[in-house]
Design an enzyme around this catalytic site. Structure first.
Site, PDB file in Angstrom:
ATOM      1  N   LYS A 139       0.792  -1.239   0.097  1.00 38.73           N
ATOM      2  CA  LYS A 139      -0.011   0.062   0.010  1.00 38.73           C
ATOM      3  C   LYS A 139       0.787   1.171   0.100  1.00 38.73           C
ATOM      4  O   LYS A 139       0.367   2.266  -0.620  1.00 38.73           O
ATOM      5  CB  LYS A 139      -0.842   0.024   1.331  1.00 38.73           C
ATOM      6  CG  LYS A 139      -0.373  -0.226   2.548  1.00 38.73           C
ATOM      7  CD  LYS A 139      -0.291  -1.645   3.278  1.00 38.73           C
ATOM      8  CE  LYS A 139       0.682  -2.060   4.057  1.00 38.73           C
ATOM      9  NZ  LYS A 139       0.200  -3.145   4.955  1.00 38.73           N
ATOM     10  N   VAL A 193      -5.398  -3.207   0.477  1.00 38.95           N
ATOM     11  CA  VAL A 193      -6.217  -2.572   1.297  1.00 38.95           C
ATOM     12  C   VAL A 193      -7.268  -3.567   1.932  1.00 38.95           C
ATOM     13  O   VAL A 193      -7.858  -4.390   1.063  1.00 38.95           O
ATOM     14  CB  VAL A 193      -6.996  -1.671   0.360  1.00 38.95           C
ATOM     15  CG1 VAL A 193      -8.086  -0.880   1.094  1.00 38.95           C
ATOM     16  CG2 VAL A 193      -6.211  -0.634  -0.339  1.00 38.95           C
ATOM     17  N   ILE A 211     -10.225  -8.455   2.470  1.00 37.95           N
ATOM     18  CA  ILE A 211     -11.549  -8.112   2.080  1.00 37.95           C
ATOM     19  C   ILE A 211     -11.398  -7.851   0.418  1.00 37.95           C
ATOM     20  O   ILE A 211     -10.491  -7.122   0.282  1.00 37.95           O
ATOM     21  CB  ILE A 211     -12.032  -6.857   2.704  1.00 37.95           C
ATOM     22  CG1 ILE A 211     -12.060  -7.324   4.358  1.00 37.95           C
ATOM     23  CG2 ILE A 211     -13.415  -6.518   2.351  1.00 37.95           C
ATOM     24  CD1 ILE A 211     -12.667  -6.120   5.083  1.00 37.95           C
ATOM     25  N   ASP A 253      -0.523   3.844   7.865  1.00 35.59           N
ATOM     26  CA  ASP A 253      -0.980   2.494   7.037  1.00 35.59           C
ATOM     27  C   ASP A 253      -2.503   2.965   6.788  1.00 35.59           C
ATOM     28  O   ASP A 253      -2.897   2.705   5.490  1.00 35.59           O
ATOM     29  CB  ASP A 253      -0.769   1.494   7.959  1.00 35.59           C
ATOM     30  CG  ASP A 253      -1.294   0.079   7.353  1.00 35.59           C
ATOM     31  OD1 ASP A 253      -0.629  -0.253   6.482  1.00 35.59           O
ATOM     32  OD2 ASP A 253      -2.382  -0.274   7.515  1.00 35.59           O
ATOM     33  N   LYS A 298      -3.952   3.200   2.909  1.00 36.20           N
ATOM     34  CA  LYS A 298      -4.989   2.542   2.049  1.00 36.20           C
ATOM     35  C   LYS A 298      -6.281   3.462   1.706  1.00 36.20           C
ATOM     36  O   LYS A 298      -6.769   3.172   0.750  1.00 36.20           O
ATOM     37  CB  LYS A 298      -5.400   1.570   3.054  1.00 36.20           C
ATOM     38  CG  LYS A 298      -4.394   0.444   3.536  1.00 36.20           C
ATOM     39  CD  LYS A 298      -4.830  -0.378   4.669  1.00 36.20           C
ATOM     40  CE  LYS A 298      -3.599  -1.404   4.856  1.00 36.20           C
ATOM     41  NZ  LYS A 298      -3.768  -2.062   6.283  1.00 36.20           N
TER      42      LYS A 298
HETATM   43  N1  HSE Z   1      -0.236  -3.775   9.534  1.00 34.78           N
HETATM   44  C1  HSE Z   1      -1.335  -3.755   8.803  1.00 34.78           C
HETATM   45  C2  HSE Z   1      -2.566  -3.597   9.715  1.00 34.78           C
HETATM   46  C3  HSE Z   1      -1.054  -5.006   7.963  1.00 34.78           C
HETATM   47  O1  HSE Z   1      -2.330  -3.831  10.884  1.00 34.78           O
HETATM   48  O2  HSE Z   1      -3.625  -3.625   9.248  1.00 34.78           O
HETATM   49  C4  HSE Z   1      -2.270  -5.016   6.873  1.00 34.78           C
HETATM   50  O3  HSE Z   1      -2.019  -4.059   6.060  1.00 34.78           O
END
Ligand code: HSE
Length: 437
Positions: free
Chosen positions: A107, A134, A138, A203, A207
């Protein structure tokens, strides 16, 4: 039987090893589904000696992922190295330029270079698939890109980081500290190599930027996202939220407004009775609101080896089923060259309800002064509660306010006024309330 689709995997960490295992264990079923075998022919990873629970004896090993990306021994380059620059970027670019299909879970790379990489893929007529990037397992990319064609999206929002949702869920359910929950998330393989990317919201932002592009047909604009993580969320917030009928979730929200598109990532209060409030632990959820379909909510495992591998294998299977000459749809739903520039809505114009927790001096008139500052800034209060005596000792008290819909600018100004008035003992806490069904 058609020839085998040859896979090269770069990165054999939690996800890479799971992908190799699934491709081996489900080889027969995948062959029946795709009409041809799928074979891992080459890999690239740092440590050759590490035991990953998979037999790599007959598989070529290349030390450099860029060499693997260009190798004639593969048809599909699976990038599970991670990182938005360096080996991951170079290798994906090299693979696309060499006419290889690419599957990636990266991502961060797509948030920064997705449009440029999509342009290469579209020019070369190869697929750049990224379902795993993402919301883990899912299938939200396929849903938005394919199943929702023709829909106009007004808002997309969701729980996009398993680590944060896992931490918030356990803090609420078990009264545990933030640090203890984060350690467990790391042990279970949910967190990023650098977990500050999870807890500070980066993160989720990566996404969200991809979902925004799919939703609104705009260029990816990850740098334009308003960002707040969960490291400031305390048990006091979680308990106050519960008392008021809310639950705290880290949400990524992209919304069309009159002045542009809002992209924001922050801890959010959602009504306890809403569906998204029932999404617990490492589970992710994405809600999409459109003109034709109405509201769709997808939820499922958001992180971890097998969940992510499921999405990667699905992407590989799509390539195995595709045929030469078949016109692939564009990577981000519209041709990369036709994505519109992103028009940012200013965060100060954001409209919504707010939760404000203030730790104030226990003095005559403070409660009234706080209420006055709210009124001065045109903020209508749904409730204002001073917690019972003794909550914070003798000389300070907690005041909790919930506002009706107002603007970010008004709330910032009111809180700034109250701080300057000298009533606060501690930093104020402000958490936005999100409308959720
Ligand atoms: N570190 C990410 C999370 C992993 O905790 O969702 C999945 O992208």
């Amino acid at each position: 039987m058609a020839e085998a689709l040859r896979i090269g995997i770069a990165g054999l960490g939690t996800v890479g090893a799971s992908v190799a295992r699934v491709l081996r264990d489900k080889a027969g079923e995948l062959t029946r589904q795709c009409g041809r075998p799928i074979t891992v022919t080459a890999v690239s990873a740092r440590d050759r000696a590490k035991d990953r629970g998979i037999d790599l004896a007959d598989i070529a090993w290349l030390d450099n992922p860029v060499d693997l990306a260009r190798s004639n021994a593969i048809d599909v380059f699976v990038e599970l190295v991670g990182g938005d620059e360096g080996a991951a970027r170079e290798a994906v670019k090299a693979a696309l330029e060499a006419g290889r299909h690419v599957v990636t879970a990266n991502k961060a790379l797509l948030a920064k270079h997705g449009v440029a990489l999509a342009e290469i893929a579209e020019k070369k007529g190869v697929l750049l698939n990224y379902e795993a990037a993402v919301a883990g397992g899912i299938p939200v990319i396929k849903t938005m890109r394919e199943a929702m064609a023709g829909n106009s999206v007004s808002r997309v929002f969701g729980i996009l980081n398993g680590t944060c949702n896992y931490i918030l869920t356990r803090m609420e359910a078990e009264g545990l500290t933030f640090e203890a929950c984060l350690k467990d998330a790391q042990r279970l393989g949910y967190a990023e190599a650098d977990p500050t990317f999870d807890i500070e919201g980066n993160d989720t932002a990566h996404k969200l930027s991809i979902l925004t592009s799919l939703a609104f047909g705009t260029k990816i604009a990850a740098d334009s996202i308003y960002l707040e993580g969960i490291s400031n969320i305390t048990q006091a917030d979680i308990r106050a939220a519960a008392d008021l009928g809310y639950r705290i979730k880290l949400l990524g929200v992209a919304q069309r407004t009159e002045s542009g598109i809002e992209q924001r990532v922050h801890p959010t209060m959602v009504p306890t009775a809403s569906v998204i409030a029932q999404v617990h632990g490492v589970t992710n959820a994405v809600a999409i609101e459109t003109d034709i379909l109405g509201e769709l909510l997808l939820s499922g495992p958001g992180a971890g080896g097998n969940a992510t591998a499921s999405a990667v294998v699905g992407d590989i299977a799509d390539i195995a089923k595709s045929r030469p000459g078949f016109q692939h749809g564009p990577v981000f739903g519209r041709p990369a060259k036709e994505l519109k520039p992103y028009k940012k809505a200013q965060m100060r114009a954001h409209a919504g309800g707010y939760f404000i927790r203030l730790t104030v001096h226990d003095r005559v008139g403070v409660f009234a002064a706080v209420a006055r500052r709210m009124a001065d800034n045109g903020i209508s209060l749904e409730s204002i509660v001073q917690q019972a005596a003794g909550t914070n000792g003798d000389d300070k008290k907690t005041v909790i306010l919930v506002t009706h819909e107002t603007t970010e600018a008004a709330v910032r100004k009111a809180v700034d006024n109250i701080t300057k008035d000298g009533h606060l003992v501690d930093k104020p806490q402000v958490i936005r309330i999100e409308r959720a069904g």
